[in-house]
Motif scaffolding. Sequence first.
Motif, PDB file in Angstrom:
ATOM      1  N   ASP A 132      34.515  -6.825 -14.796  1.00 25.61           N
ATOM      2  CA  ASP A 132      33.482  -6.638 -13.773  1.00 25.61           C
ATOM      3  C   ASP A 132      32.521  -7.827 -13.764  1.00 25.61           C
ATOM      4  O   ASP A 132      31.992  -8.204 -12.724  1.00 25.61           O
ATOM      5  CB  ASP A 132      32.681  -5.360 -14.056  1.00 25.61           C
ATOM      6  N   VAL A 133      32.307  -8.393 -14.952  1.00 23.51           N
ATOM      7  CA  VAL A 133      31.375  -9.503 -15.117  1.00 23.51           C
ATOM      8  C   VAL A 133      32.058 -10.582 -15.954  1.00 23.51           C
ATOM      9  O   VAL A 133      32.749 -10.269 -16.931  1.00 23.51           O
ATOM     10  CB  VAL A 133      30.074  -9.050 -15.824  1.00 23.51           C
ATOM     11  N   VAL A 134      31.879 -11.832 -15.560  1.00 24.08           N
ATOM     12  CA  VAL A 134      32.418 -12.946 -16.336  1.00 24.08           C
ATOM     13  C   VAL A 134      31.268 -13.726 -16.964  1.00 24.08           C
ATOM     14  O   VAL A 134      30.277 -14.047 -16.306  1.00 24.08           O
ATOM     15  CB  VAL A 134      33.308 -13.864 -15.480  1.00 24.08           C
ATOM     16  N   LEU A 135      31.394 -13.965 -18.262  1.00 27.23           N
ATOM     17  CA  LEU A 135      30.447 -14.775 -19.020  1.00 27.23           C
ATOM     18  C   LEU A 135      31.217 -15.961 -19.586  1.00 27.23           C
ATOM     19  O   LEU A 135      32.354 -15.807 -20.032  1.00 27.23           O
ATOM     20  CB  LEU A 135      29.840 -13.975 -20.184  1.00 27.23           C
ATOM     21  N   MET A 136      30.624 -17.137 -19.573  1.00 28.85           N
ATOM     22  CA  MET A 136      31.282 -18.314 -20.123  1.00 28.85           C
ATOM     23  C   MET A 136      30.396 -18.965 -21.164  1.00 28.85           C
ATOM     24  O   MET A 136      29.204 -19.203 -20.932  1.00 28.85           O
ATOM     25  CB  MET A 136      31.621 -19.325 -19.027  1.00 28.85           C
ATOM     26  N   MET A 137      30.985 -19.238 -22.326  1.00 33.36           N
ATOM     27  CA  MET A 137      30.285 -19.923 -23.408  1.00 33.36           C
ATOM     28  C   MET A 137      30.846 -21.313 -23.602  1.00 33.36           C
ATOM     29  O   MET A 137      32.065 -21.520 -23.535  1.00 33.36           O
ATOM     30  CB  MET A 137      30.435 -19.153 -24.724  1.00 33.36           C
ATOM     31  N   LYS A 138      29.953 -22.255 -23.858  1.00 40.28           N
ATOM     32  CA  LYS A 138      30.364 -23.623 -24.159  1.00 40.28           C
ATOM     33  C   LYS A 138      29.398 -24.191 -25.190  1.00 40.28           C
ATOM     34  O   LYS A 138      28.182 -24.149 -24.990  1.00 40.28           O
ATOM     35  CB  LYS A 138      30.352 -24.483 -22.895  1.00 40.28           C
ATOM     36  N   ALA A 139      29.949 -24.692 -26.299  1.00 37.02           N
ATOM     37  CA  ALA A 139      29.142 -25.305 -27.359  1.00 37.02           C
ATOM     38  C   ALA A 139      27.981 -24.406 -27.783  1.00 37.02           C
ATOM     39  O   ALA A 139      26.855 -24.862 -27.995  1.00 37.02           O
ATOM     40  CB  ALA A 139      28.625 -26.666 -26.903  1.00 37.02           C
ATOM     41  N   GLY A 140      28.259 -23.086 -27.868  1.00 41.57           N
ATOM     42  CA  GLY A 140      27.276 -22.145 -28.365  1.00 41.57           C
ATOM     43  C   GLY A 140      26.315 -21.581 -27.344  1.00 41.57           C
ATOM     44  O   GLY A 140      25.538 -20.677 -27.655  1.00 41.57           O
ATOM     45  N   SER A 141      26.346 -22.090 -26.110  1.00 39.36           N
ATOM     46  CA  SER A 141      25.418 -21.636 -25.071  1.00 39.36           C
ATOM     47  C   SER A 141      26.152 -20.887 -23.974  1.00 39.36           C
ATOM     48  O   SER A 141      27.346 -21.107 -23.737  1.00 39.36           O
ATOM     49  CB  SER A 141      24.674 -22.832 -24.467  1.00 39.36           C
ATOM     50  N   LEU A 142      25.427 -20.016 -23.309  1.00 33.44           N
ATOM     51  CA  LEU A 142      25.972 -19.303 -22.154  1.00 33.44           C
ATOM     52  C   LEU A 142      25.791 -20.194 -20.930  1.00 33.44           C
ATOM     53  O   LEU A 142      24.658 -20.500 -20.547  1.00 33.44           O
ATOM     54  CB  LEU A 142      25.232 -17.977 -21.969  1.00 33.44           C
ATOM     55  N   VAL A 143      26.902 -20.646 -20.328  1.00 33.09           N
ATOM     56  CA  VAL A 143      26.817 -21.592 -19.216  1.00 33.09           C
ATOM     57  C   VAL A 143      27.084 -20.941 -17.864  1.00 33.09           C
ATOM     58  O   VAL A 143      26.868 -21.568 -16.825  1.00 33.09           O
ATOM     59  CB  VAL A 143      27.786 -22.778 -19.428  1.00 33.09           C
ATOM     60  N   HIS A 144      27.544 -19.695 -17.880  1.00 37.66           N
ATOM     61  CA  HIS A 144      27.791 -18.999 -16.610  1.00 37.66           C
ATOM     62  C   HIS A 144      27.756 -17.502 -16.863  1.00 37.66           C
ATOM     63  O   HIS A 144      28.279 -17.015 -17.862  1.00 37.66           O
ATOM     64  CB  HIS A 144      29.155 -19.388 -16.031  1.00 37.66           C
ATOM     65  N   ALA A 145      27.139 -16.770 -15.946  1.00 39.16           N
ATOM     66  CA  ALA A 145      27.131 -15.313 -15.990  1.00 39.16           C
ATOM     67  C   ALA A 145      27.022 -14.799 -14.566  1.00 39.16           C
ATOM     68  O   ALA A 145      26.081 -15.142 -13.844  1.00 39.16           O
ATOM     69  CB  ALA A 145      25.963 -14.801 -16.834  1.00 39.16           C
ATOM     70  N   SER A 146      27.998 -14.013 -14.143  1.00 34.24           N
ATOM     71  CA  SER A 146      27.973 -13.466 -12.785  1.00 34.24           C
ATOM     72  C   SER A 146      28.955 -12.316 -12.692  1.00 34.24           C
ATOM     73  O   SER A 146      29.822 -12.142 -13.559  1.00 34.24           O
ATOM     74  CB  SER A 146      28.358 -14.534 -11.751  1.00 34.24           C
ATOM     75  N   SER A 147      28.827 -11.534 -11.632  1.00 37.38           N
ATOM     76  CA  SER A 147      29.856 -10.539 -11.351  1.00 37.38           C
ATOM     77  C   SER A 147      31.150 -11.277 -11.027  1.00 37.38           C
ATOM     78  O   SER A 147      31.135 -12.431 -10.593  1.00 37.38           O
ATOM     79  CB  SER A 147      29.446  -9.657 -10.175  1.00 37.38           C
ATOM     80  N   MET A 148      32.266 -10.607 -11.240  1.00 37.66           N
ATOM     81  CA  MET A 148      33.547 -11.250 -10.945  1.00 37.66           C
ATOM     82  C   MET A 148      33.639 -11.590  -9.460  1.00 37.66           C
ATOM     83  O   MET A 148      34.185 -12.632  -9.089  1.00 37.66           O
ATOM     84  CB  MET A 148      34.701 -10.327 -11.353  1.00 37.66           C
ATOM     85  N   ASP A 149      33.078 -10.750  -8.613  1.00 39.43           N
ATOM     86  CA  ASP A 149      33.113 -11.014  -7.165  1.00 39.43           C
ATOM     87  C   ASP A 149      32.366 -12.295  -6.811  1.00 39.43           C
ATOM     88  O   ASP A 149      32.738 -13.005  -5.876  1.00 39.43           O
ATOM     89  CB  ASP A 149      32.508  -9.840  -6.392  1.00 39.43           C
ATOM     90  N   ASP A 150      31.298 -12.590  -7.553  1.00 37.76           N
ATOM     91  CA  ASP A 150      30.478 -13.763  -7.243  1.00 37.76           C
ATOM     92  C   ASP A 150      30.864 -15.004  -8.046  1.00 37.76           C
ATOM     93  O   ASP A 150      30.324 -16.084  -7.807  1.00 37.76           O
ATOM     94  CB  ASP A 150      28.998 -13.454  -7.531  1.00 37.76           C
ATOM     95  N   ALA A 151      31.796 -14.846  -8.988  1.00 38.38           N
ATOM     96  CA  ALA A 151      32.078 -15.919  -9.948  1.00 38.38           C
ATOM     97  C   ALA A 151      32.473 -17.224  -9.270  1.00 38.38           C
ATOM     98  O   ALA A 151      32.065 -18.304  -9.691  1.00 38.38           O
ATOM     99  CB  ALA A 151      33.157 -15.476 -10.930  1.00 38.38           C
ATOM    100  N   THR A 152      33.281 -17.141  -8.234  1.00 43.38           N
ATOM    101  CA  THR A 152      33.779 -18.362  -7.603  1.00 43.38           C
ATOM    102  C   THR A 152      33.050 -18.711  -6.305  1.00 43.38           C
ATOM    103  O   THR A 152      33.414 -19.678  -5.640  1.00 43.38           O
ATOM    104  CB  THR A 152      35.282 -18.228  -7.304  1.00 43.38           C
ATOM    105  N   ALA A 153      31.999 -17.944  -5.967  1.00 46.25           N
ATOM    106  CA  ALA A 153      31.322 -18.169  -4.686  1.00 46.25           C
ATOM    107  C   ALA A 153      30.767 -19.584  -4.580  1.00 46.25           C
ATOM    108  O   ALA A 153      30.810 -20.203  -3.502  1.00 46.25           O
ATOM    109  CB  ALA A 153      30.199 -17.142  -4.499  1.00 46.25           C
ATOM    110  N   ALA A 154      30.270 -20.121  -5.697  1.00 45.67           N
ATOM    111  CA  ALA A 154      29.680 -21.462  -5.667  1.00 45.67           C
ATOM    112  C   ALA A 154      30.724 -22.546  -5.426  1.00 45.67           C
ATOM    113  O   ALA A 154      30.373 -23.683  -5.081  1.00 45.67           O
ATOM    114  CB  ALA A 154      28.951 -21.742  -6.975  1.00 45.67           C
ATOM    115  N   LEU A 155      32.005 -22.203  -5.577  1.00 42.00           N
ATOM    116  CA  LEU A 155      33.078 -23.181  -5.376  1.00 42.00           C
ATOM    117  C   LEU A 155      33.691 -23.114  -3.982  1.00 42.00           C
ATOM    118  O   LEU A 155      34.573 -23.917  -3.666  1.00 42.00           O
ATOM    119  CB  LEU A 155      34.184 -22.987  -6.426  1.00 42.00           C
ATOM    120  N   ASP A 156      33.234 -22.158  -3.177  1.00 43.43           N
ATOM    121  CA  ASP A 156      33.793 -22.041  -1.821  1.00 43.43           C
ATOM    122  C   ASP A 156      33.620 -23.360  -1.068  1.00 43.43           C
ATOM    123  O   ASP A 156      32.525 -23.930  -1.030  1.00 43.43           O
ATOM    124  CB  ASP A 156      33.099 -20.910  -1.053  1.00 43.43           C
TER     125      ASP A 156
END
Length: 290
Positions: free
Chosen positions: A199-223
């Motif tokens: 339902d929600v995707v979280l992305m970690m990189k080098a110990g930090s949270l770099v992305h958090a959004s609903s799955m529906d909104d996860a790719t909206a910024a890439l449209d």
Amino acid sequence: MELTLSGVTKTFRDRTVVNGISARLTPGIYGLLGANGAGKTTLMRMICGVLDPTAGTVSFDGIPIQNLGERYYARLGYLPQDFNCYPDFTARQFLRYMAAVKGLRGPSAKRRVEEMLDLVNLADAADRRVGGFSGGMKRRLGIAQAELADPSVLVFDEPTAGLDPKERVRFRSLLASLSHDKIVLLSTHIVSDIASVADVVLMMKAGSLVHASSMDDATAALDGKIWELETPEENAERLMGKFTVLSVDAEGTKTLLRIASDRKPARGARPATASLEDLFLLHFNDRNDC
């Protein structure tokens, strides 16, 4: 029901492995994506009380889990990345032992063990010694012990490691059936493990949270920013040096590039639908990680 992370940080000597992560989790499936070494396992261990944070707090329904103690652990199911079990036990014996550890007793415990064996497709192997199990079978047994006491919070660290493609599909179906009244946190570096169930995707990189959004909104910024381009092989290398290339596939004498760009990268490029894998690769491509 709510699991809250507030500035959760973990430092080992002079190295910060988890850096100030804050999030609020309510019932549903949360997919935690990150490359190996991103800090996912350390974060999971703090959520499960195996490690104490250097700073910040993990709270359940507003109370730090250290203060809740057994009241929290009784509502927690955990499959660690390095799950091990007693090799001389059969699968049934192991689950009955874990049922007793978790406070399940009598006929209801025996029924629950049989339900779990069936759920993870181990009923036919229930009386075989665990020491003879394949890696995938041990992983399924680990999933069964995590769900055994019907916990409110389920934490899975790389749960599909060692599972074949058919078992991966079965696990994703199991996750979907569990998520209605539980907080399910699934850590993985494999995008397909969560793409269809989280339902929600979280992305970690080098110990930090770099992305958090609903799955529906996860790719909206890439449209409108993902392109596909078929180009001669000799032209592909030039384009790879100029644009963020997410994937490269050879097709005969030509090369198919998948490119992230705010503008059309070249004549002949065609718009493509953005995917969760595109988002993952954009955060973790070699250029960004240098």
